[in-house]
Design a protein around this motif. Structure first.
Motif, PDB file in Angstrom:
ATOM      1  N   ILE A   5     -12.991   0.405 -18.025  1.00 52.24           N
ATOM      2  CA  ILE A   5     -14.023   0.117 -17.038  1.00 52.24           C
ATOM      3  C   ILE A   5     -13.993   1.128 -15.899  1.00 52.24           C
ATOM      4  O   ILE A   5     -12.939   1.428 -15.338  1.00 52.24           O
ATOM      5  CB  ILE A   5     -13.852  -1.309 -16.474  1.00 52.24           C
ATOM      6  N   GLU A   6     -15.135   1.635 -15.592  1.00 52.66           N
ATOM      7  CA  GLU A   6     -15.221   2.595 -14.504  1.00 52.66           C
ATOM      8  C   GLU A   6     -15.759   1.903 -13.262  1.00 52.66           C
ATOM      9  O   GLU A   6     -16.781   1.234 -13.299  1.00 52.66           O
ATOM     10  CB  GLU A   6     -16.165   3.735 -14.882  1.00 52.66           C
ATOM     11  N   LEU A   7     -15.055   2.117 -12.204  1.00 48.81           N
ATOM     12  CA  LEU A   7     -15.484   1.491 -10.953  1.00 48.81           C
ATOM     13  C   LEU A   7     -16.287   2.467 -10.120  1.00 48.81           C
ATOM     14  O   LEU A   7     -15.974   2.752  -8.971  1.00 48.81           O
ATOM     15  CB  LEU A   7     -14.276   1.002 -10.173  1.00 48.81           C
ATOM     16  N   THR A   8     -17.315   2.974 -10.708  1.00 53.04           N
ATOM     17  CA  THR A   8     -18.102   3.971  -9.986  1.00 53.04           C
ATOM     18  C   THR A   8     -19.221   3.317  -9.201  1.00 53.04           C
ATOM     19  O   THR A   8     -19.272   3.371  -7.985  1.00 53.04           O
ATOM     20  CB  THR A   8     -18.710   4.981 -10.980  1.00 53.04           C
ATOM     21  N   GLY A   9     -20.122   2.700  -9.919  1.00 58.00           N
ATOM     22  CA  GLY A   9     -21.288   2.109  -9.262  1.00 58.00           C
ATOM     23  C   GLY A   9     -20.923   0.867  -8.478  1.00 58.00           C
ATOM     24  O   GLY A   9     -19.780   0.654  -8.094  1.00 58.00           O
ATOM     25  N   SER A  10     -21.907   0.076  -8.251  1.00 57.77           N
ATOM     26  CA  SER A  10     -21.685  -1.147  -7.499  1.00 57.77           C
ATOM     27  C   SER A  10     -21.107  -2.214  -8.411  1.00 57.77           C
ATOM     28  O   SER A  10     -21.130  -2.104  -9.631  1.00 57.77           O
ATOM     29  CB  SER A  10     -22.998  -1.649  -6.920  1.00 57.77           C
ATOM     30  N   PHE A  11     -20.605  -3.207  -7.783  1.00 61.95           N
ATOM     31  CA  PHE A  11     -20.032  -4.307  -8.555  1.00 61.95           C
ATOM     32  C   PHE A  11     -21.108  -5.064  -9.307  1.00 61.95           C
ATOM     33  O   PHE A  11     -20.839  -5.773 -10.271  1.00 61.95           O
ATOM     34  CB  PHE A  11     -19.300  -5.263  -7.614  1.00 61.95           C
ATOM     35  N   GLU A  12     -22.306  -4.876  -8.868  1.00 60.39           N
ATOM     36  CA  GLU A  12     -23.417  -5.601  -9.490  1.00 60.39           C
ATOM     37  C   GLU A  12     -23.507  -5.301 -10.973  1.00 60.39           C
ATOM     38  O   GLU A  12     -23.811  -6.179 -11.777  1.00 60.39           O
ATOM     39  CB  GLU A  12     -24.726  -5.222  -8.787  1.00 60.39           C
ATOM     40  N   GLU A  13     -23.215  -4.046 -11.328  1.00 57.94           N
ATOM     41  CA  GLU A  13     -23.242  -3.683 -12.743  1.00 57.94           C
ATOM     42  C   GLU A  13     -22.241  -4.510 -13.533  1.00 57.94           C
ATOM     43  O   GLU A  13     -22.524  -5.003 -14.619  1.00 57.94           O
ATOM     44  CB  GLU A  13     -22.909  -2.204 -12.904  1.00 57.94           C
TER      45      GLU A  13
END
Lengths: 177, 177
Positions: A123-131
């Motif tokens: 899991i990549e924590l790039t974008g927002s948590f919303e994804e």
DNA sequence: TTGAATTGTGTGGTCTGACCACTTGAAGGA
DNA sequence: TCCTTCAAGTGGTCAGACCACACAATTCAA
């Protein structure tokens, strides 16, 4: 005579019947529901009472009204619900902490759910948590998180997310054993 | 002229002003708020619109109306809110699973919070989980759990709780390191 | 024929006035 | 003093009347 004589208010009756109608007719978000006058007619309830019911449902974010067009079923988003409840519910400063705690809990849970689906390591924590909430496939979780998050304010705190992820991985590993 | 010309509906204005009044006058649960006619008068809003606002707040469980007596502020409990939302929100069977997942997440989070306060080892899982949510001191968490739990139905599944507790302890221990 | 302007109809938004049902408390009488 | 009665205030509901707006059909000019 104890009670139970008084029938439920027209207001509540209207809500119930509208709900039933929505269910019976398999209405989906975006669909139009009958006009206030038509509802008033069909349900034999004054337009005032129908409106009270509709306004309540609108405040819940369940329907949307557009003047000149009609009333439509709404996707459970963009709700004014929680900012409103929050105004009533939260006064002190403690509330803010509560809010962030709950948010963190939901996010941790979200990761835990994902842990059961895929490998957390990927899991990549790039974008927002919303994804991430979306990836869980759990609409309810997604909605609640959005509500809370919306009220708590967004914080792009990646460090905190990393800690969460670490916790989630632990849960995952413990389940594997 | 882009927009912003159209003022917010009287309905929303009424809600906002009622909220403000509650805050300004420091009204507490149980207190009486002005009558519909008085509100209509003071806010220069028709009684219909005032009623729409009040009914909406009532559905949210924020106020309580008693015919012949008046309208009173309510403690944020016993809300009819979520059974209602649920009817709109959940259709399929997937929803049920979602519900239980979210419930489990909240409970896990609850335990995690407690882990930060006291020793989880000393927690007894005898009574209902409701007690535990209360011990967290997090009203929001408590409320959300009650809502979800109420709709998910109570399950005295002690085995599941034990697993949760185990997970929570792991989190606790990991934090200690 | 085509395009723009007009009109009609249906919709939500709001207000007013009128009742009804109910609660409370004060006034009155026993 | 105690009970009854009644007036006033409150929420519950309805009907009717407008207004503001959106949309589609119609009309009319180019």
């Amino acid at each position: 005579m104890t009670d139970s004589l008084r029938p439920p208010s027209k207001f509540l009756a209207a809500i119930a019947q509208i709900q039933e109608m929505i269910k019976r007719d398999r209405l989906r978000p975006g669909d139009k529901i009958p006009s206030e006058r038509e509802l008033s007619d069909k349900l034999s309830i004054g337009r005032s009472s129908v409106r009270e019911a509709l306004r309540a449902l609108e405040l819940l974010g369940l329907i949307e009204t557009r003047r000149g067009e009609g009333t439509f079923l709404r996707d459970f988003k963009d709700h004014q619900l929680v900012p409103l409840i929050g105004t009533f519910l939260f006064d002190g400063d403690q509330a803010k902490e509560d809010l962030h705690d709950v948010k963190a809990i939901l996010e941790l849970g979200c990761l835990a759910v994902l842990a059961g689906k895929a490998d957390l390591d990927s899991i990549e924590l790039t974008g927002s948590f919303e994804e991430l909430t979306g990836k869980t496939g759990n609409r309810l979780l997604q909605n609640i998180w959005m509500i809370i998050s919306n009220y708590a304010g967004r914080d792009p705190d990646h460090e905190r997310l990393q800690k969460l992820l670490a916790s989630a991985r632990q849960i995952q590993y413990s389940k594997r054993q």
